[in-house]
Design a protein around this motif. Structure first.
Motif, PDB file in Angstrom:
ATOM      1  N   TYR A 138      34.366  -3.317 151.829  1.00  0.00           N
ATOM      2  CA  TYR A 138      35.038  -3.137 150.670  1.00  0.00           C
ATOM      3  C   TYR A 138      34.501  -1.570 150.405  1.00  0.00           C
ATOM      4  O   TYR A 138      34.005  -0.896 150.609  1.00  0.00           O
ATOM      5  N   ALA A 139      35.128  -0.989 149.309  1.00  0.00           N
ATOM      6  CA  ALA A 139      35.134   0.235 149.464  1.00  0.00           C
ATOM      7  C   ALA A 139      34.599   0.595 148.137  1.00  0.00           C
ATOM      8  O   ALA A 139      34.724  -0.670 147.074  1.00  0.00           O
ATOM      9  N   CYS A 140      33.806   1.347 148.025  1.00  0.00           N
ATOM     10  CA  CYS A 140      32.917   1.728 146.767  1.00  0.00           C
ATOM     11  C   CYS A 140      32.597   3.396 146.376  1.00  0.00           C
ATOM     12  O   CYS A 140      32.897   4.051 147.803  1.00  0.00           O
ATOM     13  N   ASP A 141      32.425   3.629 145.785  1.00  0.00           N
ATOM     14  CA  ASP A 141      31.264   4.889 145.320  1.00  0.00           C
ATOM     15  C   ASP A 141      30.083   4.185 145.351  1.00  0.00           C
ATOM     16  O   ASP A 141      30.354   3.467 144.114  1.00  0.00           O
ATOM     17  N   VAL A 142      29.498   4.916 145.655  1.00  0.00           N
ATOM     18  CA  VAL A 142      27.675   5.132 145.077  1.00  0.00           C
ATOM     19  C   VAL A 142      26.788   5.993 144.229  1.00  0.00           C
ATOM     20  O   VAL A 142      27.441   7.618 145.256  1.00  0.00           O
ATOM     21  N   GLU A 143      26.344   5.343 143.783  1.00  0.00           N
ATOM     22  CA  GLU A 143      25.245   7.348 142.981  1.00  0.00           C
ATOM     23  C   GLU A 143      23.799   6.788 143.255  1.00  0.00           C
ATOM     24  O   GLU A 143      23.508   5.704 142.411  1.00  0.00           O
ATOM     25  N   VAL A 144      23.625   7.472 143.750  1.00  0.00           N
ATOM     26  CA  VAL A 144      22.569   7.759 144.202  1.00  0.00           C
ATOM     27  C   VAL A 144      21.115   8.574 143.447  1.00  0.00           C
ATOM     28  O   VAL A 144      21.699   9.563 144.055  1.00  0.00           O
ATOM     29  N   ASN A 145      20.496   8.298 142.682  1.00  0.00           N
ATOM     30  CA  ASN A 145      19.678   9.601 142.132  1.00  0.00           C
ATOM     31  C   ASN A 145      20.468  10.583 141.151  1.00  0.00           C
ATOM     32  O   ASN A 145      20.374  11.456 141.726  1.00  0.00           O
ATOM     33  N   GLY A 146      21.784   9.933 141.226  1.00  0.00           N
ATOM     34  CA  GLY A 146      22.570  10.870 140.057  1.00  0.00           C
ATOM     35  C   GLY A 146      23.607  11.041 141.217  1.00  0.00           C
ATOM     36  O   GLY A 146      24.340  12.028 140.462  1.00  0.00           O
TER      37      GLY A 146
END
Length: 538
Positions: free
Chosen positions: A26-34
């Motif tokens: 599935y498509a998503c956005d991901v925040e990693v350490n901001g």
């Protein structure tokens, strides 16, 4: 510790969980350490654990795979193309894998980077996971400086694991990746020149300085059943045994291809296995130094859900210019967490024999039988027992991890275990590692037998381990004797997220039905593997 916030439409997230067994991206956005990474692919992952969780109405705590280049060519997260979020299934300690990967790091072995991750979904805390560098293109680039080798993930249980190679990218000076177009000259980078993402090393103990030195119990027969346990699942090549030159005899290896390998590459692997089987010049077809380090850590950790037991999976096979290497994977069931047919005993785990550690393969036999190579292997075991454990590295890592995750485990809304169970499991792991180091030291010095046969004949030489309760650390049972505890022995917290009520889902009847279904799935997987193996032989 890193923070990972998965940003998805609520309906998409619910659908991903509902159909987790399909392992659909599935498509998503991901925040990693901001920092936000857009249009990332996400899917649930796992083998037996995925099936068990999918059949458990009380939890949706899946492991996840994030592919930053799944929808966006060249996409990456600080140089990583894929990131694994492991749910630490059946591990009450929440740290078995982290400890094992730190041991690999200590010996400078080819292995994934790791760190803990506070995982959130749309800003809401989901749980504390172990973040691992996926063993794919960016891993190969970091460790070997080239993508010319071929990578396989054989699954002896017939559950897949490979994928087709996608567009290859290489890091530029900013730590991001640029496309390598088809037909262009390959980018040559020296081995391990790529700088690991800083977030994976943050707050973890530094790698040790070098001192100038070079750096399952098989109670089941090789064929047939004993104590209700299944036969070895290494058919069609997953056990890395050479049988003949027929490509079809190693089908499981090719099915697990991660890179885009072909018939020529497959013949190269078979030729290397044939050379290994002959016992002549193993250094011409094996990455001996790395394999000896792998053997040392793997043996110390007593992971029977692997080639150490009768499960021919949970490893990667890497081939480059005819030389084979084994890359580690999946250690949540280390230190006696995997039992087949009966509950593992503390003595069997603590005193796991260092000179007969692989019952599921003959791949390492030549190295163990050669006095020179065995001496180097023993030296690495001594480093782990004396330097890593006795000299304080393990304590440093243990208390550092606890300072990072204690509060997160206590408030983890999807945890498999209560905080009290985690605390007890972690303390038991600390004792287990210390006693394991003591036993290995005794085996190296000759006061404790170092083979399965020797220990069977001289049980009086094994010191007492009655203070160790393996179940306290979490356990996964398969085969006869597992009974209602087939899936996992733990008291799970109710999961009421996403509007799912579970108050009446934990009845005895539902529990028995779920475990029966899991056991049936396992038996069908075994039967399918046996039938496929026999067809190849006809």
């Amino acid at each position: 510790m890193i923070s990972v916030n998965i940003l998805m439409e609520v309906d998409d997230w619910a659908e991903l969980l509902e159909h987790a067994i399909d392992e659909t991206y599935y498509a998503c956005d991901v925040e990693v350490n901001g920092t936000t990474f857009y249009n990332v692919g996400i899917r649930p992952k796992g083998n037996t654990s995925l099936t068990a969780i999918a059949n458990d109405p009380n939890t949706d705590r899946y492991s996840f795979k994030l592919e930053f280049d799944h929808y966006t060519e060249g996409g990456n997260c600080f140089g990583l193309d894929k990131l694994i979020l492991n749910n630490q299934y059946a591990d009450a300690t929440n740290m078995k894998e982290a400890i094992v990967y730190d041991m690999y790091q200590y010996l400078d072995t080819d292995a994934s980077l790791y760190n803990y991750a506070k995982v959130s979904v749309n800003g809401e805390y989901w749980g504390v996971y172990l973040a691992l560098e996926a063993v794919e293109e960016s891993f190969l680039l970091r460790n070997y400086g080239t993508n010319t080798g071929e990578l396989y993930k054989p699954e002896g249980m017939g559950m897949g694991g490979g994928r087709k190679k996608e567009n290859i990218t290489v890091p530029n000076e900013r730590g991001f990746q640029e496309d390598t177009k088809e037909g262009s000259e390959p980018v040559q980078i020296e081995r391990k020149e790529m700088t690991p993402p800083a977030s994976f090393d943050e707050n973890m103990p530094p790698a040790p300085e070098k001192n100038g030195e070079n750096n399952a119990f098989d109670f089941m027969p090789k064929n047939g059943m004993q104590n209700g346990a299944p036969p070895s699942m290494g058919g069609s090549g997953a056990d890395l045994r050479y049988t003949d030159d027929d490509l079809n005899s190693y089908e499981t290896i090719w099915e697990g291809a991660v890179t885009d390998s072909g018939e020529k590459d497959h013949k190269t692997v078979i030729q290397a296995l044939k050379q290994i089987d002959s016992g002549e010049h193993p250094d011409s077809c094996m990455d001996v130094e790395n394999l000896l380090k792998y053997m040392a850590v793997h043996t110390f950790s007593v992971n029977l859900d692997s080639l150490s037991g009768n499960m021919a999976h949970n490893y990667y096979l890497y081939e480059s210019e005819g030389v084979l290497n084994i890359l580690p994977w999946d250690y949540n069931l280390a230190f006696g967490g995997m039992s087949v047919g009966k509950t593992s005993s503390a003595s069997e785990t603590i005193h796991f024999p260092i000179d007969t550690p692989f019952s599921g393969t003959t791949f390492f036999d030549g190295l163990l039988e050669d006095e020179t190579y065995r001496a180097v292997y023993h030296k690495y075991l001594k480093q782990l027992a004396k330097e890593y454990v006795s000299n304080g590295r393990f304590d440093t890592v243990y208390y550092r991890i606890r300072s990072q995750i204690d509060s997160l485990v206590e408030t983890d809304p999807t945890a498999f275990y209560s905080y009290e169970e985690y605390d007890a499991g972690a303390e038991m792991l600390k004792k287990t590692v210390a006693l394991r180091a003591e036993s290995i030291t005794g085996q190296l010095e000759g006061t404790i037998p170092s083979t399965k046969e020797g220990q069977s004949e001289s049980e009086n030489l094994l010191f007492d381990t009655s203070d160790i309760d393996l179940k306290t650390m979490g356990e996964f049972q398969m085969g006869e004797g597992a009974g209602d505890n087939f899936s996992m022995e733990t008291r799970k917290r109710p999961n009421t997220q996403n509007g799912r009520s579970t108050e009446d889902m934990g009845s005895h009847a539902a529990e028995n039905l779920r475990n029966a279904a899991c056991y049936l799935i396992f038996l069908l997987a075994v039967l399918a593997g046996i039938l496929r193996f026999r067809r190849k032989r006809l």
